[in-house]
Design a protein around this motif. Structure first.
Motif, short mmCIF file in Angstrom:
data_model
loop_
_atom_site.label_atom_id
_atom_site.label_comp_id
_atom_site.label_asym_id
_atom_site.label_seq_id
_atom_site.Cartn_x
_atom_site.Cartn_y
_atom_site.Cartn_z
N THR A 164 22.85 -16.32 -48.88
CA THR A 164 22.72 -15.07 -48.32
C THR A 164 21.30 -15.10 -48.04
O THR A 164 20.44 -15.37 -48.97
CB THR A 164 23.31 -13.93 -49.06
OG1 THR A 164 23.14 -12.86 -48.32
CG2 THR A 164 22.65 -13.86 -50.34
N LYS A 203 21.22 -17.57 -41.25
CA LYS A 203 22.27 -17.88 -40.53
C LYS A 203 22.49 -16.98 -39.31
O LYS A 203 22.57 -17.82 -38.34
CB LYS A 203 23.63 -17.70 -41.41
CG LYS A 203 23.67 -18.52 -42.71
CD LYS A 203 24.92 -18.27 -43.57
CE LYS A 203 24.96 -16.77 -44.00
NZ LYS A 203 23.73 -16.65 -44.89
N SER A 262 19.91 -15.66 -37.80
CA SER A 262 18.93 -15.87 -37.02
C SER A 262 19.18 -17.19 -36.14
O SER A 262 18.63 -17.09 -35.10
CB SER A 262 17.54 -16.03 -37.94
OG SER A 262 17.48 -14.93 -38.75
N LEU A 301 18.29 -8.41 -45.43
CA LEU A 301 19.23 -7.78 -46.66
C LEU A 301 20.09 -8.74 -46.86
O LEU A 301 20.59 -9.83 -46.26
CB LEU A 301 19.93 -6.63 -46.01
CG LEU A 301 19.51 -5.42 -45.76
CD1 LEU A 301 20.38 -4.31 -45.00
CD2 LEU A 301 18.91 -4.72 -47.03
N ALA A 318 24.04 -9.02 -45.18
CA ALA A 318 24.11 -8.27 -44.07
C ALA A 318 25.17 -8.68 -43.33
O ALA A 318 25.81 -7.90 -42.53
CB ALA A 318 22.75 -8.58 -43.31
N ASP A 325 8.16 -22.08 -42.02
CA ASP A 325 6.76 -21.26 -41.62
C ASP A 325 6.09 -20.60 -42.72
O ASP A 325 5.04 -20.47 -42.77
CB ASP A 325 7.00 -20.51 -40.40
CG ASP A 325 8.07 -19.47 -40.75
OD1 ASP A 325 7.79 -18.25 -40.96
OD2 ASP A 325 9.32 -19.78 -40.66
N THR A 367 13.61 -20.61 -37.64
CA THR A 367 13.94 -19.96 -36.36
C THR A 367 13.31 -18.82 -35.89
O THR A 367 13.39 -18.35 -34.62
CB THR A 367 15.58 -19.13 -37.01
OG1 THR A 367 15.01 -18.15 -37.98
CG2 THR A 367 16.53 -19.92 -37.41
N1 LIG Z 1 9.60 -16.22 -41.97
C1 LIG Z 1 10.72 -16.45 -41.56
N2 LIG Z 1 12.02 -15.50 -41.67
C2 LIG Z 1 13.10 -15.99 -41.23
C3 LIG Z 1 13.52 -16.94 -40.74
N3 LIG Z 1 14.58 -16.98 -40.41
C4 LIG Z 1 15.10 -15.96 -40.62
N4 LIG Z 1 14.22 -15.04 -41.30
C5 LIG Z 1 14.21 -13.82 -41.86
O1 LIG Z 1 15.17 -13.76 -42.92
C6 LIG Z 1 15.87 -12.55 -43.08
C7 LIG Z 1 17.46 -12.80 -43.13
O2 LIG Z 1 17.85 -13.36 -41.78
P1 LIG Z 1 19.25 -13.20 -41.65
O3 LIG Z 1 19.34 -14.45 -40.26
O4 LIG Z 1 19.53 -12.07 -41.33
O5 LIG Z 1 20.00 -14.21 -42.71
P2 LIG Z 1 21.35 -14.47 -43.03
O6 LIG Z 1 21.33 -15.87 -43.53
O7 LIG Z 1 22.27 -14.28 -41.93
O8 LIG Z 1 21.58 -13.37 -44.22
P3 LIG Z 1 22.95 -12.60 -44.67
O9 LIG Z 1 23.92 -12.30 -43.37
O10 LIG Z 1 22.40 -11.30 -45.33
O11 LIG Z 1 23.61 -13.43 -45.79
C8 LIG Z 1 15.34 -11.72 -41.82
O12 LIG Z 1 14.47 -10.81 -42.24
C9 LIG Z 1 14.79 -12.71 -40.78
O13 LIG Z 1 13.86 -12.33 -40.13
C10 LIG Z 1 12.39 -18.11 -40.56
O14 LIG Z 1 12.47 -19.21 -39.94
N5 LIG Z 1 11.19 -17.64 -40.74
#
Ligand SMILES: Nc1nc2c(ncn2[C@@H]2O[C@H](COP(=O)(O)OP(=O)(O)OP(=O)(O)O)[C@@H](O)[C@H]2O)c(=O)[nH]1
Ligand SMILES: [Mg+2]
Length: 409
Positions: free
Chosen positions: A206, A210, A212, A226, A229, A335, A357
């Protein structure tokens, strides 16, 4: 509505042979979970104890001391990283005069807050009932002991327990029936999709990115900082470029696409009730043609996260089928780390795609990998060490790798 967040205090058990560092890491993750649930964390403590108490889990003296610390900083909830039985939670609440939640209950609360669709709500409700059912006994035994104070005398608690259990049982069967209907609808929809378009699923820890990545590939999805999310599966079409190879001059020039599904993330000690309840949502993962396994490369627990994800994949039935369901490891958020750290990751995970991403790094490499999945003659592929379960028989080609063939879709 009251906007002031409720204050909570975190605790974790440390056994005699356990090191401090992993417990601190677990507390850091518990902190993120509490914040994701809308709570304010005002303190935390490791409780060292050689043996678990069957009645209070931690020692009664430890709980008294902890209560003083927690109250001094205005905490109203105790959150334990360890899984507690119903009677242990009640006993801790009685001693501390504070609400006591274990990690599982906290995760269930977050899922409850996030669930928007009818299906997600039903899945979370089923998981909650299954979590509470075996804990009813502890709660009712305690009420029974309190006797007249609550209008319950003698065996009244026991009778009430039977009634409650029956109600829970009926609700659980009704929800299971509802969800199996949803599963059938989902299966029918899936069988109606064109087999010529590969379906890939985004899976991972999590908050790894994903959603993004879904956004980068398809333009859909709203990333959020979060935990959990995303609960519902979103499937969108990704454009991978024209079917034309400049080097060989071969191809039709037709657009190449695939379907990408974003799903619920995994976490260490993801409640088994939730994994079971989310079976229909996770069936997208089980039946997809390939898996994009995403982790946050900047996490200090990267190795642990990978272990959690591979174990959870096994739990949901994505086991031992690497040949028909190829996987690629994506180390996202690079990054946020230094160049030497990236080189180190490249040494440890040579087949992984390093990605950001945020600035688009690694997206083209991933698209190339996805294009390779298009129908055509099978291409040989080496399995990465992390894809190999310990129990898998290994035909050694070199000390690290095994040759398998990726089946065409
Ligand atoms: N610095 C940085 N932040 C990232 C990157 N990819 C995602 N984030 C940040 O990480 C956080 C989580 O990103 P999501 O894409 O919502 O992650 P997820 O895996 O879908 O999370 P859940 O649905 O909560 O399981 C967000 O604040 C994004 O902006 C990246 O490549 N670099
Ligand atoms: Mg998401």
């Amino acid at each position: 509505m009251n906007d002031i967040p409720i204050r909570c205090f975190l605790i974790a058990h440390q056994g005699p042979r356990e090191c401090q560092d992993p417990i601190e890491d677990h507390l850091a993750e518990l902190y993120q979970l509490a914040v994701s649930c809308g709570l304010q964390v005002v303190g935390q403590k490791r409780l060292k104890r050689p043996k678990i108490s069957s009645q209070t889990f931690y020692g009664p003296g430890q709980i008294e001391e902890l209560t003083l610390d927690a109250r001094a900083v205005g905490a109203r909830i105790l959150i334990c990283d360890d899984e507690l039985s119903g009677s242990q939670s009640v006993a801790i609440e009685r001693l501390s005069k504070m609400i006591c939640m274990d990690r599982t209950r906290l995760i269930l609360k977050i899922f409850e807050q996030r669930a928007k669709t009818k299906e997600a709500k039903a899945q979370v409700e089923l998981a909650r009932l299954q979590y509470e059912l075996p804990r009813l006994k502890g709660v009712w035994r305690h009420l029974s002991r309190q006797g007249g104070g609550l209008g319950l005398r003698g065996g009244a608690g026991e009778t009430q327990l039977e009634v409650e259990r029956r109600i829970y049982g009926q609700k659980i069967s009704a929800l299971k029936k509802e969800l199996s209907h949803v599963q059938r609808v989902r299966d029918t929809q899936r069988s109606g999709r064109s087999p010529a378009i590969p379906r890939v699923a985004l899976v991972g820890y999590t908050n790894a990115g994903k959603t993004s990545l879904l956004k980068q590939l398809t333009g859909a999805g709203e990333p959020e900082d979060l935990l959990f999310a995303t609960l519902d599966t979103t499937t969108r079409r990704a454009w991978l470029g024209p079917d034309y190879d400049e080097a060989t001059g071969r191809g039709t020039g037709e657009p190449k696409t695939c379907l990408v599904s974003d799903t619920v993330g995994f976490i260490r000690k993801l409640p088994h009730q939730l994994v079971a309840a989310f079976r229909s949502t996770l069936s997208e993962v089980r039946t997809s043609d390939a898996l994009l396994v995403i982790l946050d490369a900047s996490s200090l627990d990267l190795r642990d996260h990978l272990k959690t994800v591979t174990q959870t994949l096994k739990t949901i039935g994505c086991e031992d089928n690497f040949e028909s369901q190829p996987r690629i490891l994506i180390l996202n958020q690079v990054d946020k780390i230094t160049r030497p750290q990236r080189l180190d990751l490249a040494r440890h995970y040579p087949g992984a795609i390093q990605m950001s991403t945020h600035d688009g790094l690694g997206i083209d490499e991933l698209k190339n990998w996805l294009r390779e999945l298009m129908p055509g003659p099978p291409k040989p592929r080496d399995l990465e060490w992390w894809e190999l379960g310990d129990s898998r028989p290994i035909v050694m080609k070199n000390p690290q790798r095994t040759l398998v063939e990726v089946k065409s879709f």
